[in-house]
Design a protein around this motif. Structure first.
Motif, PDB file in Angstrom:
ATOM      1  N   LEU A 143     -31.688 -19.331 -38.728  1.00 39.14           N
ATOM      2  CA  LEU A 143     -30.701 -18.751 -37.819  1.00 39.14           C
ATOM      3  C   LEU A 143     -30.222 -19.754 -36.780  1.00 39.14           C
ATOM      4  O   LEU A 143     -29.026 -19.812 -36.475  1.00 39.14           O
ATOM      5  CB  LEU A 143     -31.295 -17.514 -37.129  1.00 39.14           C
TER       6      LEU A 143
ATOM      7  N   GLY B   3     -32.499 -18.721 -44.272  1.00 39.19           N
ATOM      8  CA  GLY B   3     -32.769 -17.859 -43.127  1.00 39.19           C
ATOM      9  C   GLY B   3     -32.960 -18.648 -41.850  1.00 39.19           C
ATOM     10  O   GLY B   3     -33.669 -18.211 -40.933  1.00 39.19           O
TER      11      GLY B   3
ATOM     12  N   GLN C 199     -29.311 -15.927 -30.768  1.00 37.89           N
ATOM     13  CA  GLN C 199     -29.618 -15.260 -32.040  1.00 37.89           C
ATOM     14  C   GLN C 199     -28.382 -14.717 -32.738  1.00 37.89           C
ATOM     15  O   GLN C 199     -28.504 -13.905 -33.659  1.00 37.89           O
ATOM     16  CB  GLN C 199     -30.595 -14.111 -31.793  1.00 37.89           C
TER      17      GLN C 199
ATOM     18  N   VAL D 156     -22.746 -13.281 -37.012  1.00 36.38           N
ATOM     19  CA  VAL D 156     -23.871 -13.067 -37.928  1.00 36.38           C
ATOM     20  C   VAL D 156     -25.131 -13.079 -37.084  1.00 36.38           C
ATOM     21  O   VAL D 156     -25.356 -14.000 -36.291  1.00 36.38           O
ATOM     22  CB  VAL D 156     -23.945 -14.166 -39.006  1.00 36.38           C
ATOM     23  N   ALA D 157     -25.939 -12.035 -37.258  1.00 33.62           N
ATOM     24  CA  ALA D 157     -27.136 -11.901 -36.424  1.00 33.62           C
ATOM     25  C   ALA D 157     -28.133 -10.968 -37.096  1.00 33.62           C
ATOM     26  O   ALA D 157     -27.758 -10.179 -37.970  1.00 33.62           O
ATOM     27  CB  ALA D 157     -26.764 -11.346 -35.045  1.00 33.62           C
ATOM     28  N   PRO D 158     -29.403 -11.029 -36.693  1.00 34.83           N
ATOM     29  CA  PRO D 158     -30.351 -10.028 -37.170  1.00 34.83           C
ATOM     30  C   PRO D 158     -29.888  -8.621 -36.791  1.00 34.83           C
ATOM     31  O   PRO D 158     -29.234  -8.426 -35.761  1.00 34.83           O
ATOM     32  CB  PRO D 158     -31.656 -10.401 -36.445  1.00 34.83           C
TER      33      PRO D 158
ATOM     34  N   TRP E  42     -30.314  -9.549 -41.828  1.00 32.78           N
ATOM     35  CA  TRP E  42     -29.148 -10.069 -41.125  1.00 32.78           C
ATOM     36  C   TRP E  42     -27.936  -9.213 -41.445  1.00 32.78           C
ATOM     37  O   TRP E  42     -27.796  -8.707 -42.565  1.00 32.78           O
ATOM     38  CB  TRP E  42     -28.853 -11.508 -41.540  1.00 32.78           C
ATOM     39  N   GLU E  43     -27.059  -9.078 -40.467  1.00 38.54           N
ATOM     40  CA  GLU E  43     -25.857  -8.289 -40.668  1.00 38.54           C
ATOM     41  C   GLU E  43     -24.632  -9.033 -40.145  1.00 38.54           C
ATOM     42  O   GLU E  43     -24.750 -10.010 -39.387  1.00 38.54           O
ATOM     43  CB  GLU E  43     -25.978  -6.919 -39.978  1.00 38.54           C
TER      44      GLU E  43
END
Length: 384
Positions: free
Chosen positions: A289, A287, A328, A345-347, A207-208
């Motif tokens: 999401l 985790g 997502q 915030v997302a993968p 995640w970034e």
């Protein structure tokens, strides 16, 4: 977005002062993932320190003064005496953060020692990324480096907050200074602003964080920030409490129609935001999401409708990011409000899609130029 380096700041010191600095310190800015306007209400926040900093290169002087140079203000320089009684400098407003810190350190019994300080930062001012708290924590590190004194990170945060409250004139809560001081790499920090306890919440490795500056600058001291704080205090007083943290959400909902509408909505935002922040921390740790996306979206709606601190431009930016994420990407305004930044915030695989959507759509629709700021959760000033 370009970032500075320690080597470059050392070079800048040398170019100005004609010698090499004896030391260099830094303190990070922060982005708040969720928990807005809850800190001064004794609530919960979930910020992360980020890899954008205020740097200070420094060398000792033989007198009890500071000569301070600000790269971000065209190398403007000031001389500040190391005394408890500081005077406001209206012509160099940036220096008042430093003067406030000096005043608080002196009042707390620190000896301090003179020095030449060269300050440079890669945090955009007025973006809601806590450039002021970053400056305060970096100045404390620099001054205590010069004098050889030590301080606990939480104490440093409290002194920085006092400088901003009492000298600069912004009634900020403790979150910004505390995360700048105590942040941990690859983690957000769940902070209970009532007792200042904190728990690191590790972000999933894939995640970034994406921060998008809306292109609308904001200024806390001149905004309605202090007014919102007063409104929250008034709502708490209705329940004979000094803080909204002590008010039960059920009791508040029962008071709808009795409490004036504005105070009710301000309090409803704070109490529901506290609940969302705890849910978000658990979702981040697991985790989960979909839950994180949900509560970040609800947070933005609450800031828009109950706390009235977003703008139509910011609202549209959040919509663009959320739509591009297709479920997502969590997205919300971050910071005190009235402009500034949106955080997502997302993968990692989704981030380029978000950036493309902002680049292709946002400026065309709003006329505002966005700044895309990919960020990593980083260590705090006293964890480097």
């Amino acid at each position: 977005m370009n970032t500075l380096s320690e080597a470059r700041v050392s070079e800048l010191f040398g170019e100005f002062f004609g010698s090499h600095p004896k030391a260099l310190v830094k303190a990070p800015g922060r982005v708040n993932l969720i928990g807005e306007h809850t800190d001064y209400n004794g609530g919960f926040v979930l910020p992360a320190a980020i890899n954008y900093h205020t740097y200070i290169a420094l060398s000792p002087r033989t007198d009890r003064t500071l000569r301070v140079v600000a790269w971000n203000f065209d190398n403007a320089d000031v001389v500040i005496p190391l005394t408890e009684e500081q005077q406001e400098d209206e012509s160099n407003n940036w220096s008042n953060y430093i003067r406030g810190v000096v005043q608080q350190l002196c009042r707390a019994g620190f000896t301090l020692a003179g020095g030449d300080l060269y300050i440079a930062g890669d945090l955009p001012s007025g973006a809601g990324l806590s450039s002021s708290a970053s400056l305060e924590m970096a100045v404390i590190r620099a001054l205590l480096s010069l004098s050889g004194e030590v301080i606990a990170p939480t104490k440093a945060a409290l002194l920085g907050q006092a400088a901003e409250n009492q000298f600069v004139g912004c009634n900020c809560g403790i979150m910004d200074q505390l995360i700048s001081a105590r942040g941990q790499a690859n983690s957000a920090l769940l902070i209970d602003c009532q007792d200042l306890s904190a728990r690191a919440v590790t972000m999933p490795g894939d995640w970034e964080i994406l921060i998008v500056h809306s292109g609308v600058k904001r200024g806390l001291v001149d905004s309605e920030y202090n007014q919102r704080r007063q409104q929250c205090e008034q709502a708490a007083a209705h329940f004979d409490q000094t803080s909204l943290r002590a008010v039960d959400l059920g009791d508040l909902l029962d008071a709808e129609g009795i409490l004036d509408d504005l105070s009710f909505r301000r309090a409803r935002h704070v109490l529901t935001e506290n609940a969302r922040t705890l849910i978000a921390a658990d979702a981040l740790a697991k985790g989960d999401l979909s839950t994180l996306v949900k509560v970040m979206g609800e947070s933005h709606i609450s800031m828009r409708d109950d706390f009235n601190i977003t703008t139509p431009t910011i609202d549209r930016l959040v919509e663009i990011i959320a739509a591009a994420g297709e479920g997502q990407a969590g997205a919300r305004m971050t910071g005190g409000g009235f402009g500034g930044c949106v955080v997502a915030v997302a993968p990692a695989a989704v981030i380029p899609r978000l950036m493309a959507a902002v680049s292709h759509t946002y400026e065309q629709e709003t006329g505002c130029v966005p700044t895309l700021i990919p960020a990593k959760a980083s260590a705090g000033a006293f964890n480097n």
